[in-house]
Design a protein around this motif. Structure first.
Motif, PDB file in Angstrom:
ATOM      1  N   VAL A 147       0.854  -1.183   0.000  1.00 27.95           N
ATOM      2  CA  VAL A 147       0.000   0.000   0.000  1.00 27.95           C
ATOM      3  C   VAL A 147       0.896   1.241   0.000  1.00 27.95           C
ATOM      4  CG1 VAL A 147      -1.874   1.225   1.137  1.00 27.95           C
ATOM      5  CG2 VAL A 147      -1.732  -1.253   1.339  1.00 27.95           C
ATOM      6  N   GLY A 148       0.608   2.186  -0.877  1.00 28.66           N
ATOM      7  CA  GLY A 148       1.283   3.482  -0.897  1.00 28.66           C
ATOM      8  C   GLY A 148       0.264   4.595  -0.746  1.00 28.66           C
ATOM      9  N   SER A 149       0.667   5.668  -0.101  1.00 27.69           N
ATOM     10  CA  SER A 149      -0.255   6.776   0.158  1.00 27.69           C
ATOM     11  C   SER A 149       0.269   8.056  -0.484  1.00 27.69           C
ATOM     12  CB  SER A 149      -0.426   6.991   1.664  1.00 27.69           C
ATOM     13  OG  SER A 149       0.731   7.542   2.242  1.00 27.69           O
ATOM     14  N   TYR A 150      -0.640   9.035  -0.573  1.00 24.66           N
ATOM     15  CA  TYR A 150      -0.262  10.318  -1.146  1.00 24.66           C
ATOM     16  C   TYR A 150       0.679  11.100  -0.228  1.00 24.66           C
ATOM     17  CZ  TYR A 150      -3.595   9.899  -4.968  1.00 24.66           C
ATOM     18  OH  TYR A 150      -4.252   9.496  -6.097  1.00 24.66           O
ATOM     19  N   LYS A 151       0.826  10.678   1.027  1.00 25.53           N
ATOM     20  CA  LYS A 151       1.799  11.299   1.922  1.00 25.53           C
ATOM     21  C   LYS A 151       3.186  10.683   1.783  1.00 25.53           C
ATOM     22  CE  LYS A 151      -0.780  13.432   5.700  1.00 25.53           C
ATOM     23  NZ  LYS A 151      -0.939  13.500   7.176  1.00 25.53           N
ATOM     24  N   GLY A 152       3.332   9.701   0.925  1.00 26.31           N
ATOM     25  CA  GLY A 152       4.632   9.107   0.672  1.00 26.31           C
ATOM     26  C   GLY A 152       4.960   7.907   1.524  1.00 26.31           C
ATOM     27  N   TYR A 153       3.985   7.356   2.266  1.00 20.16           N
ATOM     28  CA  TYR A 153       4.248   6.184   3.095  1.00 20.16           C
ATOM     29  C   TYR A 153       4.056   4.907   2.278  1.00 20.16           C
ATOM     30  CZ  TYR A 153       4.422   8.968   7.369  1.00 20.16           C
ATOM     31  OH  TYR A 153       4.777   9.869   8.339  1.00 20.16           O
ATOM     32  N   LEU A 154       5.049   4.031   2.330  1.00 19.94           N
ATOM     33  CA  LEU A 154       4.976   2.724   1.675  1.00 19.94           C
ATOM     34  C   LEU A 154       4.927   1.658   2.766  1.00 19.94           C
ATOM     35  CD1 LEU A 154       5.128   1.038  -0.950  1.00 19.94           C
ATOM     36  CD2 LEU A 154       7.604   0.974  -0.627  1.00 19.94           C
ATOM     37  N   ARG A 155       3.866   0.831   2.736  1.00 20.53           N
ATOM     38  CA  ARG A 155       3.680  -0.211   3.754  1.00 20.53           C
ATOM     39  C   ARG A 155       3.479  -1.558   3.072  1.00 20.53           C
ATOM     40  NH1 ARG A 155       0.457   4.183   5.371  1.00 20.53           N
ATOM     41  NH2 ARG A 155       1.058   5.124   7.373  1.00 20.53           N
ATOM     42  N   ILE A 156       4.046  -2.605   3.695  1.00 14.45           N
ATOM     43  CA  ILE A 156       3.889  -3.971   3.198  1.00 14.45           C
ATOM     44  C   ILE A 156       3.376  -4.814   4.359  1.00 14.45           C
ATOM     45  CG2 ILE A 156       5.030  -5.974   2.186  1.00 14.45           C
ATOM     46  CD1 ILE A 156       7.068  -4.126   0.950  1.00 14.45           C
ATOM     47  N   PHE A 157       2.240  -5.508   4.142  1.00 15.25           N
ATOM     48  CA  PHE A 157       1.601  -6.306   5.183  1.00 15.25           C
ATOM     49  C   PHE A 157       1.617  -7.781   4.787  1.00 15.25           C
ATOM     50  CE2 PHE A 157      -0.286  -2.107   5.650  1.00 15.25           C
ATOM     51  CZ  PHE A 157      -0.291  -1.921   7.020  1.00 15.25           C
ATOM     52  N   SER A 158       1.705  -8.628   5.806  1.00 17.04           N
ATOM     53  CA  SER A 158       1.485 -10.063   5.657  1.00 17.04           C
ATOM     54  C   SER A 158       0.432 -10.456   6.684  1.00 17.04           C
ATOM     55  CB  SER A 158       2.784 -10.844   5.888  1.00 17.04           C
ATOM     56  OG  SER A 158       2.549 -12.239   5.767  1.00 17.04           O
ATOM     57  N   LEU A 160       6.965  -3.981   6.668  1.00 19.27           N
ATOM     58  CA  LEU A 160       7.831  -2.846   6.344  1.00 19.27           C
ATOM     59  C   LEU A 160       6.992  -1.582   6.260  1.00 19.27           C
ATOM     60  CD1 LEU A 160      10.715  -1.906   5.365  1.00 19.27           C
ATOM     61  CD2 LEU A 160       9.875  -2.227   3.050  1.00 19.27           C
ATOM     62  N   GLU A 161       7.525  -0.504   6.802  1.00 18.26           N
ATOM     63  CA  GLU A 161       6.910   0.815   6.675  1.00 18.26           C
ATOM     64  C   GLU A 161       8.026   1.827   6.483  1.00 18.26           C
ATOM     65  OE1 GLU A 161       4.689   2.196  10.008  1.00 18.26           O
ATOM     66  OE2 GLU A 161       3.721   3.809   8.875  1.00 18.26           O
ATOM     67  N   VAL A 162       8.024   2.521   5.372  1.00 16.94           N
ATOM     68  CA  VAL A 162       9.059   3.500   5.065  1.00 16.94           C
ATOM     69  C   VAL A 162       8.390   4.710   4.438  1.00 16.94           C
ATOM     70  CG1 VAL A 162       9.492   2.496   2.791  1.00 16.94           C
ATOM     71  CG2 VAL A 162      11.253   3.889   3.857  1.00 16.94           C
ATOM     72  N   GLN A 163       8.897   5.871   4.771  1.00 19.25           N
ATOM     73  CA  GLN A 163       8.352   7.115   4.232  1.00 19.25           C
ATOM     74  C   GLN A 163       9.246   7.615   3.106  1.00 19.25           C
ATOM     75  OE1 GLN A 163       8.058  10.441   6.909  1.00 19.25           O
ATOM     76  NE2 GLN A 163       6.689  11.570   5.577  1.00 19.25           N
ATOM     77  N   LEU A 164       8.697   7.648   1.916  1.00 21.86           N
ATOM     78  CA  LEU A 164       9.376   8.233   0.772  1.00 21.86           C
ATOM     79  C   LEU A 164       9.047   9.720   0.707  1.00 21.86           C
ATOM     80  CD1 LEU A 164       8.624   5.385  -1.779  1.00 21.86           C
ATOM     81  CD2 LEU A 164      10.524   5.594  -0.187  1.00 21.86           C
ATOM     82  N   ARG A 165       9.890  10.477   0.093  1.00 21.58           N
ATOM     83  CA  ARG A 165       9.767  11.930   0.178  1.00 21.58           C
ATOM     84  C   ARG A 165       8.691  12.499  -0.740  1.00 21.58           C
ATOM     85  NH1 ARG A 165      16.005  14.195   0.604  1.00 21.58           N
ATOM     86  NH2 ARG A 165      16.532  13.168   2.582  1.00 21.58           N
ATOM     87  N   GLU A 166       8.154  11.693  -1.639  1.00 18.63           N
ATOM     88  CA  GLU A 166       7.190  12.199  -2.608  1.00 18.63           C
ATOM     89  C   GLU A 166       5.914  11.379  -2.552  1.00 18.63           C
ATOM     90  OE1 GLU A 166      10.768  13.284  -5.745  1.00 18.63           O
ATOM     91  OE2 GLU A 166       8.912  12.420  -6.482  1.00 18.63           O
ATOM     92  N   PRO A 167       4.787  11.950  -2.947  1.00 18.23           N
ATOM     93  CA  PRO A 167       3.535  11.186  -2.955  1.00 18.23           C
ATOM     94  C   PRO A 167       3.620   9.964  -3.857  1.00 18.23           C
ATOM     95  CG  PRO A 167       3.113  13.536  -3.218  1.00 18.23           C
ATOM     96  CD  PRO A 167       4.586  13.361  -3.329  1.00 18.23           C
ATOM     97  N   ILE A 168       2.973   8.889  -3.460  1.00 13.15           N
ATOM     98  CA  ILE A 168       2.974   7.637  -4.224  1.00 13.15           C
ATOM     99  C   ILE A 168       1.672   7.576  -5.018  1.00 13.15           C
ATOM    100  CG2 ILE A 168       3.012   5.132  -4.079  1.00 13.15           C
ATOM    101  CD1 ILE A 168       4.597   5.388  -1.508  1.00 13.15           C
ATOM    102  N   LEU A 169       1.788   7.584  -6.351  1.00 19.36           N
ATOM    103  CA  LEU A 169       0.615   7.529  -7.219  1.00 19.36           C
ATOM    104  C   LEU A 169       0.167   6.098  -7.499  1.00 19.36           C
ATOM    105  CD1 LEU A 169       1.560  10.266  -9.843  1.00 19.36           C
ATOM    106  CD2 LEU A 169       0.382  10.535  -7.669  1.00 19.36           C
TER     107      LEU A 169
END
Length: 892
Positions: A42-53, A70-79
């Motif tokens: 899952v990616g959000s417009y705030k730039g958070y990338l999350r992976i769930f099991s 995993l949860e990591v914040q990328l600096r740009e919105p994820i489309l």
């Protein structure tokens, strides 16, 4: 409203006030575990990338923390996020993340935990593409029928399709008659891209037509397209659906033809490969998302369609088979497999409600009550509680982070450097032009107190130095056992090293009761290499371009005493001049004054002064330490050679700019080479032979240009490596001169080294210039600021390659100027504030004209000049400048 509700198998709320859309959800085995269990990305417009099991959760219980891999914040919105075979050389799955102006491809990997904290997951950036246009969405697939690989196509907001062949950019084409972007999908059966235009038409474009159409580097009008040599972009087929589409999905669940599903605002379409309508369904609601997921009966396809009434409908072609109530309005729906449970429905709402659910009703399972309940024995519980509290108190007595065994050093590493050079040199593949390249032996001993599993030794020296073998793997070490290895260190590249030091690191595992496989540990030690490894005695030189004078508070020491390995003993105490010939070809000279307490180091190159100056100060300190002299000190009262230092910075930065130009040229020629290859391949595949029109000649010429550019880039890389080594040597010298000039403490020297030497290696992505400039800017706005107004300025959070070095050189000059005016280095905010409020007496404010005025250093015999100005020396009292210089030369 539906009679049945979707049964909640697992759910969670993502973040706070985050927004999600259709492309923000993806389901796949992204970590290539091979277990057949999908992960939710899952990616959000705030730039958070999350992976769930996900794991099953009982009603009323919370989601377990280990479900979030995993949860990591990328600096740009994820489309949009997608998973596919995006990396060349491997068929493993990788994660593609689309930002507004960037496409990043990551590798997701998991490491099995060695302790009770569980497994660790991380993402590694494989490559990225910076986009020239703002992206809207993307699709992927084996474009052109390629096997075992997936290519990516990105649709921009202005109607351009940008195609990437994994790590390289292929081409870009503008869609004709474009107004607003619509959904985009790829059909591997017909090798075509399908989208819905603003004219409410479903349009299909062949990949081959896109590849040979007119290049879309910039828009062209109709007349220019007619005059251009490329073909015009022609649509394969068009179908008018009369409404705007929300999504497109192309599926093929059997060996027959694939189906193109288009979800409109009020209608649902199923098309054939050629654009003919297979069936359509008029919807009585406003749909939000959909997904075709399986084929239960031959010739039919089941589809999930969600609407804004929070209803999820299950259709078999056009027949409604089931309807269920959802807790929210989904913007994306997927079907996944988790822990032997196939067909789990994964939905994501626009406010971050992620849910895994299934259809049907929960069975009512009868549970018989317990027949008898054992009475609680409070005395046993109290005794057990006291025992547990005693264990907790014993464990919390020591507050150290490391366990007791670490403080006692389970494994000890000792590196012993031979005092003499090897009689027979062990240098291999050395590029030094000198006749004989010496080597020195380093004996490394590993002693273990406990049982150590899988020990491995790494010997590290900084380039241009090298070792004969840098990796060793041993069998498991028993208690009170040891291992010994011998390596040789030599100069490999044809330049002087910035440091004559090395490090030995041993990694091993210590088994425990809870973890028999062992907990990873590391032990290390450092060693110093002799100066004669990189230079040998030579005749002193009288003239030199660069000179430094080191003052001491003790009478000069004979070079026979402190440099016995470089001076002939027959010269006795008369030797006051010493020459050093470096293996790279340069020379340095060391002079001792007969009448004053001074030493002069001179050379034609600024960077060659560093090793000799460092060795001189080190040997003087060791000599007086043996004599129990505690008040020995070295000082520097000359001018900091900033002008020569800036020349080395400019040279290094110029080579970085050249490397960037070579990279751009190589990329252009590679694109041209692939375009010519595609045209030749089309000519060769054509059934009717056609003339090549000199395409073979053009291909050969392009190939030669690529090889020439690659050779030039490789030569520039070698020159940049040598320039960076020289820059590091000069930086070490400048740090030492500043510390001697301002009499800095050990902590302040550490701040200087962290500021000017932040990188062990220099790369195009993160270079020395921008890193040092950011560190200097921070110091100038904190501990070296002259007012609270400067402290309030905010620094940029992104490091990028500057256009030139003027700002860096200005900051270095300003840094030295503020140190000269009484500034002190400190990383604490309170001391910086106090220093800004109370400046030393007699210190004038720094002029606003960017150091156009020169500043007199307190207690110095020179005048410090900014970059671009000359440095004048103050003569001795009662003598003219020429007479003073002549007297100093006579004394030395």
């Amino acid at each position: 409203m539906s009679l049945f509700k979707a049964r909640d198998w697992w759910s969670t709320i993502l973040g706070e006030k985050e927004e999600f859309d259709q492309g923000c959800l993806c389901v796949a085995d992204v970590d290539n575990s091979g277990s057949g269990q999908d992960k939710i990305v899952v990616g959000s417009y705030k730039g958070y990338l999350r992976i769930f099991s996900p794991h099953p959760v009982k009603p009323g219980d919370e989601v377990q923390p280990e479900d979030l891999l995993l949860e990591v914040q990328l600096r740009e919105p994820i489309l949009q996020v997608e998973v596919g075979k995006f990396v060349s050389g491997t068929e493993g799955l990788h994660l593609a993340v689309l930002h507004c102006r960037k496409l990043c491809v990551y590798a997701v990997s998991g490491t099995q935990g060695n302790v009770e904290h569980g497994n660790q997951y991380q993402i590694k950036l494989m490559y990225e593409h910076n986009l020239q246009r703002t992206a809207c969405n993307m699709t992927y697939g084996p474009f052109g029928g390629v096997k075992g690989r997936d290519f990516i196509c990105i649709q921009s907001m202005d109607g351009m399709l940008m195609l990437f062949e994994q790590e390289s950019y292929a081409f870009g084409r503008f869609l004709p008659g474009f107004l607003l972007p619509g959904p985009l999908a790829y059909s591997s059966r017909t090798d075509s891209f399908i989208t819905v235009s603003s004219c409410q038409q479903v349009e299909s474009y062949k990949y081959q037509v896109l590849a040979f159409a007119t290049d879309a580097d910039e828009r062209q009008d109709t007349e220019q397209q007619k005059l251009s040599s490329g073909k015009r972009l022609v649509v394969d087929w068009i179908l008018n659906i009369g409404e705007q589409a929300l999504d497109i999905c192309i599926v093929s669940f059997n060996q027959g033809a694939s189906s193109v599903f288009v979800l409109g605002e009020r209608n649902f379409f199923c098309l054939k490969d050629n654009g003919q309508i297979r069936f359509m369904k008029k919807l009585d609601y406003s749909s939000s998302c959909f997904i075709p997921y399986c084929s239960v009966r031959e010739g039919t396809i089941n589809t999930l369609i969600a609407n804004h009434n929070k209803i999820l409908n299950v259709y078999q072609d056009v027949t409604l088979k089931w309807a269920t109530q959802l807790p929210c309005i989904p913007v994306s729906v997927k079907v996944a497999n988790f822990q032997d449970l196939k067909g789990v429905i994964v939905t994501l709402s626009d406010d971050g409600h992620l849910q895994c659910s299934y259809l049907g009703t929960d069975p009512s399972l009868f549970q018989a009550p317990k027949v008898d309940s054992r009475e609680i024995n409070y005395e046993e519980m109290n005794a057990e509680m006291k025992e547990l509290q005693k264990i907790i108190r014993e464990a919390t007595k020591t507050q150290d982070i490391l366990p007791e065994s670490e403080k006692q050093r389970d494994i000890t590493v000792i590196a012993d450097v031979s005092p003499d050079l090897d009689e027979e040199s062990q240098a291999i593949d050395s590029e030094v032009k000198a006749g004989a390249v010496p080597s020195v032996t380093v004996k490394i001993t590993i002693h273990s107190r406990v049982t150590a599993q899988k020990p491995s030794l790494a010997v590290c020296v900084q380039a241009p130095l090298a070792v004969t073998c840098d990796q060793f793997v041993f069998d498991d070490l028993e208690p009170d056992s040891s291992e010994t290895v011998v390596v040789s260190v030599f100069l490999k590249e044809n330049c002087s090293p910035p440091e004559l030091e090395g490090t030995c690191m041993v990694s091993y595992n210590i088994p425990t009761e809870l973890n028999p496989e062992g907990i990873p540990r590391v032990s290390q030690c450092s060693f110093s290499l002799p100066l004669k490894l990189v230079c040998f005695p030579a005749q002193p030189s009288k003239a030199a371009n660069h000179k430094l004078t080191i003052d001491t508070n003790k009478p000069p020491i004979s070079f026979v005493t402190i440099f016995p390995d470089f001076v002939d003993p027959s010269e006795g105490d008369q030797a006051n001049a010493l020459g050093f010939q470096f293996l790279s070809g340069s020379k340095a000279t060391l002079l001792a004054s007969k009448t004053s307490q001074r030493y002069r180091i001179q050379s034609d190159q600024l960077e060659d002064l560093w090793l000799v100056t460092k060795e001189l100060i080190y040997r003087l300190e060791e000599h007086f330490k043996k004599q129990n002299c505690k008040d020995f000190a070295c000082t520097f009262s000359g001018s900091i050679p900033l002008q020569e230092y800036f020349e080395l910075i400019d040279r290094h930065f110029e080579l970085r700019l050249n490397a960037e130009k070579y990279q751009e040229l190589l990329s252009e020629r590679a694109v041209q080479f692939r375009a010519i290859e595609r045209r030749l391949l089309t000519r060769f595949k054509d059934k009717t032979p056609a003339p090549l029109q000199h395409l073979d000649t053009l291909l050969e010429g392009t190939f030669r240009e690529v090889i020439a550019l690659a050779d030039a880039a490789e030569e520039n890389q070698a020159s940049m490596f040598q320039a960076f080594a020289k820059l590091k040597s000069a930086t070490h010298l400048v740090i030492m001169l500043i510390s001697l000039w301002q009499k800095l403490s050990t902590d302040q020297v550490a701040i200087l080294e962290a500021t000017f030497l932040p990188l062990a290696e220099d790369t195009q992505e993160l270079g020395w210039e921008e890193t040092v400039d950011a560190a200097l800017s921070y110091l100038l706005r904190t501990c070296l600021s002259k007012s609270s107004k400067e402290q309030a300025l905010t620094l940029s959070s992104q490091l990028s390659m500057p256009k030139d070095t003027s700002r860096l050189k200005k900051n270095i000059t300003l840094f030295c100027d503020r140190l000269a005016k009484g500034g002190r280095l400190s990383l604490s905010t309170e001391s910086a504030t106090q220093q800004a409020a109370v400046m030393p007496g007699g210190c004038a404010t720094i002029p606003e004209s960017d150091l156009e005025e020169r500043t007199v250093i307190p207690g110095s015999t020179t005048i410090f000049a900014s970059h671009g100005q000359t440095t004048k020396q103050k003569s001795k009292p009662g003598l003219s400048e020429d007479a003073a210089e002549e007297t100093k030369s006579h004394e030395l």
